[in-house]
Design a protein around this motif. Structure first.
Motif, PDB file in Angstrom:
ATOM      1  N   LEU A   1      25.238  16.275  14.029  1.00 26.13           N
ATOM      2  CA  LEU A   1      26.686  16.330  13.937  1.00 26.13           C
ATOM      3  C   LEU A   1      27.152  17.765  13.675  1.00 26.13           C
ATOM      4  O   LEU A   1      28.129  18.227  14.271  1.00 26.13           O
ATOM      5  CB  LEU A   1      27.196  15.395  12.836  1.00 26.13           C
ATOM      6  N   LEU A   2      26.458  18.488  12.804  1.00 25.28           N
ATOM      7  CA  LEU A   2      26.816  19.884  12.532  1.00 25.28           C
ATOM      8  C   LEU A   2      26.710  20.736  13.784  1.00 25.28           C
ATOM      9  O   LEU A   2      27.569  21.583  14.045  1.00 25.28           O
ATOM     10  CB  LEU A   2      25.922  20.450  11.427  1.00 25.28           C
ATOM     11  N   ILE A   3      25.678  20.499  14.573  1.00 23.37           N
ATOM     12  CA  ILE A   3      25.502  21.232  15.829  1.00 23.37           C
ATOM     13  C   ILE A   3      26.605  20.856  16.809  1.00 23.37           C
ATOM     14  O   ILE A   3      27.238  21.720  17.423  1.00 23.37           O
ATOM     15  CB  ILE A   3      24.102  20.971  16.414  1.00 23.37           C
ATOM     16  N   ASP A   4      26.866  19.556  16.954  1.00 26.28           N
ATOM     17  CA  ASP A   4      27.902  19.082  17.880  1.00 26.28           C
ATOM     18  C   ASP A   4      29.283  19.625  17.517  1.00 26.28           C
ATOM     19  O   ASP A   4      30.096  19.896  18.400  1.00 26.28           O
ATOM     20  CB  ASP A   4      27.955  17.553  17.902  1.00 26.28           C
ATOM     21  N   GLU A   5      29.548  19.784  16.228  1.00 27.19           N
ATOM     22  CA  GLU A   5      30.844  20.282  15.766  1.00 27.19           C
ATOM     23  C   GLU A   5      30.917  21.810  15.800  1.00 27.19           C
ATOM     24  O   GLU A   5      31.956  22.385  15.482  1.00 27.19           O
ATOM     25  CB  GLU A   5      31.130  19.779  14.345  1.00 27.19           C
ATOM     26  N   GLY A   6      29.822  22.453  16.155  1.00 33.44           N
ATOM     27  CA  GLY A   6      29.808  23.909  16.242  1.00 33.44           C
ATOM     28  C   GLY A   6      29.781  24.617  14.902  1.00 33.44           C
ATOM     29  O   GLY A   6      30.113  25.799  14.812  1.00 33.44           O
TER      30      GLY A   6
END
Length: 86
Positions: free
Chosen positions: A17-22
């Motif tokens: 999720l952290l990666i997907d949210e940038g």
């Protein structure tokens, strides 16, 4: 279409999720666990003033909003950084 965030994340689902949210370039579940152990400002735990983990089976879950706010408020986290040795 608006993306719906999950109400809770785990140490396994949180990194993606952290990666997907940038918010981070890369992070692993173990990297997230390390931050939880070492960062004094980690917002979850049993101490007064911290948000409690919610147990689902044997997994500790964290409220997604609080989880994301922690990473939005601080410096970029995750990954070990560039290799500075040639």
């Amino acid at each position: 279409m608006t993306r719906t965030l999950p109400p809770f994340v785990t140490f396994t689902t949180g990194p993606q999720l952290l990666i997907d949210e940038g918010l981070v370039e890369s992070i692993t579940p173990d990297g997230l666990r390390y931050i939880a152990r070492k960062d004094d400002t980690w917002p979850f735990g049993d101490e007064p003033g911290k948000h409690p983990y919610v147990m689902v089976g044997n997994a500790r879950t964290m409220e997604t909003g609080v989880f994301l706010a922690f990473f939005k408020a601080g410096p970029p986290r995750g990954g070990r950084g560039p290799n500075t040795k040639s």
